[in-house]
Design an enzyme around this catalytic site. Structure first.
Site, PDB file in Angstrom:
ATOM      1  N   CYS A   1       0.818  -1.226   0.000  1.00 52.59           N
ATOM      2  CA  CYS A   1       0.000   0.000   0.000  1.00 52.59           C
ATOM      3  C   CYS A   1       0.846   1.268   0.000  1.00 52.59           C
ATOM      4  CB  CYS A   1      -0.932   0.011   1.202  1.00 52.59           C
ATOM      5  SG  CYS A   1      -2.022  -1.414   1.205  1.00 52.59           S
TER       6      CYS A   1
ATOM      7  N   HIS B   1      -3.718   7.086   0.942  1.00 48.21           N
ATOM      8  CA  HIS B   1      -3.958   5.764   0.365  1.00 48.21           C
ATOM      9  C   HIS B   1      -5.385   5.366   0.704  1.00 48.21           C
ATOM     10  CE1 HIS B   1      -4.075   1.570  -0.332  1.00 48.21           C
ATOM     11  NE2 HIS B   1      -3.996   1.227   0.941  1.00 48.21           N
TER      12      HIS B   1
ATOM     13  N   ASN C   1     -10.046  -0.701  -2.306  1.00 53.86           N
ATOM     14  CA  ASN C   1      -8.626  -0.484  -1.979  1.00 53.86           C
ATOM     15  C   ASN C   1      -7.794  -1.116  -3.095  1.00 53.86           C
ATOM     16  OD1 ASN C   1      -5.996  -0.777  -1.007  1.00 53.86           O
ATOM     17  ND2 ASN C   1      -6.633  -1.176   1.093  1.00 53.86           N
TER      18      ASN C   1
HETATM   19  N1  COA Z   1     -19.705  -8.916   5.502  1.00 56.48           N
HETATM   20  C1  COA Z   1     -20.408  -9.185   6.624  1.00 56.48           C
HETATM   21  N2  COA Z   1     -19.858  -9.506   7.796  1.00 56.48           N
HETATM   22  C2  COA Z   1     -18.509  -9.551   7.841  1.00 56.48           C
HETATM   23  C3  COA Z   1     -17.708  -9.289   6.728  1.00 56.48           C
HETATM   24  C4  COA Z   1     -18.347  -8.971   5.519  1.00 56.48           C
HETATM   25  N3  COA Z   1     -17.673  -8.693   4.397  1.00 56.48           N
HETATM   26  N4  COA Z   1     -16.414  -9.412   7.090  1.00 56.48           N
HETATM   27  C5  COA Z   1     -16.389  -9.729   8.380  1.00 56.48           C
HETATM   28  N5  COA Z   1     -17.670  -9.833   8.838  1.00 56.48           N
HETATM   29  C6  COA Z   1     -18.116 -10.163  10.191  1.00 56.48           C
HETATM   30  C7  COA Z   1     -17.101 -10.955  10.981  1.00 56.48           C
HETATM   31  O1  COA Z   1     -17.226 -12.324  10.698  1.00 56.48           O
HETATM   32  C8  COA Z   1     -17.484 -10.614  12.396  1.00 56.48           C
HETATM   33  O2  COA Z   1     -18.595 -11.384  12.761  1.00 56.48           O
HETATM   34  P1  COA Z   1     -18.754 -11.926  14.268  1.00 56.48           P
HETATM   35  O3  COA Z   1     -18.825 -10.687  15.126  1.00 56.48           O
HETATM   36  O4  COA Z   1     -20.012 -12.706  14.214  1.00 56.48           O
HETATM   37  O5  COA Z   1     -17.541 -12.741  14.543  1.00 56.48           O
HETATM   38  C9  COA Z   1     -17.968  -9.156  12.307  1.00 56.48           C
HETATM   39  O6  COA Z   1     -18.287  -8.947  10.929  1.00 56.48           O
HETATM   40  C10 COA Z   1     -16.932  -8.156  12.761  1.00 56.48           C
HETATM   41  O7  COA Z   1     -15.686  -8.471  12.141  1.00 56.48           O
HETATM   42  P2  COA Z   1     -14.422  -7.587  12.355  1.00 56.48           P
HETATM   43  O8  COA Z   1     -13.300  -8.142  11.534  1.00 56.48           O
HETATM   44  O9  COA Z   1     -14.186  -7.387  13.820  1.00 56.48           O
HETATM   45  O10 COA Z   1     -14.941  -6.228  11.737  1.00 56.48           O
HETATM   46  P3  COA Z   1     -14.293  -4.811  11.816  1.00 56.48           P
HETATM   47  O11 COA Z   1     -15.269  -3.867  12.373  1.00 56.48           O
HETATM   48  O12 COA Z   1     -12.909  -4.841  12.391  1.00 56.48           O
HETATM   49  O13 COA Z   1     -14.136  -4.454  10.277  1.00 56.48           O
HETATM   50  C11 COA Z   1     -12.447  -4.327   8.610  1.00 56.48           C
HETATM   51  C12 COA Z   1     -13.304  -5.243   9.462  1.00 56.48           C
HETATM   52  C13 COA Z   1     -11.524  -5.194   7.766  1.00 56.48           C
HETATM   53  C14 COA Z   1     -13.363  -3.540   7.699  1.00 56.48           C
HETATM   54  C15 COA Z   1     -11.663  -3.375   9.542  1.00 56.48           C
HETATM   55  O14 COA Z   1     -10.969  -4.104  10.518  1.00 56.48           O
HETATM   56  C16 COA Z   1     -10.697  -2.544   8.785  1.00 56.48           C
HETATM   57  O15 COA Z   1     -11.073  -1.720   7.998  1.00 56.48           O
HETATM   58  N6  COA Z   1      -9.394  -2.692   9.047  1.00 56.48           N
HETATM   59  C17 COA Z   1      -8.372  -1.986   8.325  1.00 56.48           C
HETATM   60  C18 COA Z   1      -8.204  -2.686   7.046  1.00 56.48           C
HETATM   61  C19 COA Z   1      -7.435  -1.896   6.067  1.00 56.48           C
HETATM   62  O16 COA Z   1      -7.548  -0.708   5.980  1.00 56.48           O
HETATM   63  N7  COA Z   1      -6.639  -2.612   5.322  1.00 56.48           N
HETATM   64  C20 COA Z   1      -5.874  -2.063   4.330  1.00 56.48           C
HETATM   65  C21 COA Z   1      -4.635  -1.515   4.896  1.00 56.48           C
HETATM   66  S1  COA Z   1      -3.682  -1.019   3.629  1.00 56.48           S
END
Ligand code: COA
Length: 337
Positions: A114, A263, A293
């Protein structure tokens, strides 16, 4: 010392639009979850099109060359940033050299995910400043969709990433009366978190023959892994730090930023940076809603689109900032010429 300027910008995204509703037909997800957590409404995936990381990079490069109003043969070096190279080796820089039929100029590949495009801009900037090259083609391009786990198991990662390419021509300024250009770049890494956002295999500890021999249907190590919460927490700390570092080095305040192009990792991260740095909506550019992304391509796509929309103009103070796998993070401050 020479001054480096960004003389031209271009981007290319595949035609195939994949909406959140499209994804909800193949995996257990929904528009509300994706929009609320990431801001993404749709992304481009190559799909059936005849595109590759190189071909998208070349299309973006041709647009940047045209925007820069130079002849392609004026390019004397290539820097290509990607995490999705067409081959394990060689990197796509040499494929661009071939496709653009450039003479035997050097081509360098940058592996900083990234942050790759900002690292690549920094490399180009140093070569221009020392006088080694005059016009460097810098590309960020990604074909990520083919390698995602498009089942419910992989939904935490697969809904976020998109395909596309952006490119810049970084040139030596030939206007001695003008100031500005790339003011500084700032690069960081923290390898202790390398496995928090990574594609672990194939690797030297697990080559393809071993993967084939094991033939384990539950092996998911050849899909990208992301510890989402962990990445999020580090991103919201590192982005403001590295933006602040660029401002401080050049004697500016956050109110001086004309446009921050972060980014496009996640809209929530961008909004967090905006609040932390007390920036107005006009000072931040986001297009993750349309493209997801696109890793190393996200900043050059956003920059090219911002310029097309009239959001980048002569005299503007433009800040690029990135954070991602490695962990690596970086910024660049540019006084637009
Ligand atoms: N659709 C529906 N539910 C989803 C899902 C999707 N696409 N992906 C995950 N879930 C569910 C999980 O299974 C979890 O369910 P549970 O509570 O029953 O176990 C719930 O949603 C929460 O998951 P979690 O991973 O804790 O969600 P979050 O609020 O942390 O959001 C991201 C996930 C990835 C969106 C978030 O962590 C994020 O944006 N992180 C940074 C990622 C990023 O920017 N990456 C690029 C860096 S360059």
């Amino acid at each position: 010392m020479n001054r480096s300027i960004i003389r031209g910008l271009g981007f290319y995204v595949p035609e195939n639009i994949v909406t959140n509703d499209d994804l909800s037909k193949i995996i257990e997800t929904n528009d509300e979850w994706i929009t609320e957590r990431t801001g993404i409404k749709e992304r481009r995936w190559v799909g059936d099109a005849d595109d590759s990381t190189t071909s998208m990079g070349v299309k973006a490069a041709l647009n940047a060359i045209s925007d820069a109003e130079i002849d392609k043969n004026d390019i004397d070096f290539i820097v290509f940033a990607t995490l999705s190279p067409d081959y394990y080796f060689p990197g796509p820089g040499v494929s661009v050299q071939k496709e653009l039929e450039l003479d035997t100029i050097g081509a360098l590949d940058v592996r900083n995910q990234c942050s790759g495009f900002v690292y690549a801009i920094s490399v180009a900037d140093q070569y221009i400043k020392t006088g080694m090259y005059k016009n460097i083609l810098v590309i960020g391009s990604e074909y990520q969709s083919g390698g995602l786990d498009k089942t419910t198991r992989g939904r935490g990662v697969s809904v976020i990433f998109g395909d596309g390419a952006g490119a810049a021509i970084v040139s030596a300024s030939n206007n001695e009366n003008e100031t500005g250009g790339i003011l500084s770049t700032h690069l960081h890494s923290q390898g202790m978190h390398a496995e928090e956002l990574a594609l672990l295999r194939p690797s030297t500890s697990h080559w393809v023959p071993q993967i084939l021999k094991e033939n384990d249907p539950n092996d998911i190590s050849y899909y990208p892994y992301m510890n989402g919460n962990f990445v999020f927490k580090h991103a919201v700390t590192r982005f403001p730090q590295v933006i602040g570092e660029a401002l401080q080095q050049n004697g500016y305040e956050s109110t001086d930023i004309s446009l921050l192009i972060p980014h496009q990792a996640n809209l929530r991260i961008a909004q967090f940076i905006q609040r932390t740095m007390k920036l107005t909506d006009d000072q931040v550019f986001n297009n993750i809603q349309k493209y997801g992304n696109t890793t190393a391509a996200s900043i050059p796509i956003a920059m090219a689109e911002a310029k097309q929309h009239g959001r980048i103009n002569k005299g503007d103070l433009i800040c690029l900032a990135a954070f991602g796998s490695g962990f690596t993070w970086a910024s660049a401050l540019i006084k637009w010429t």
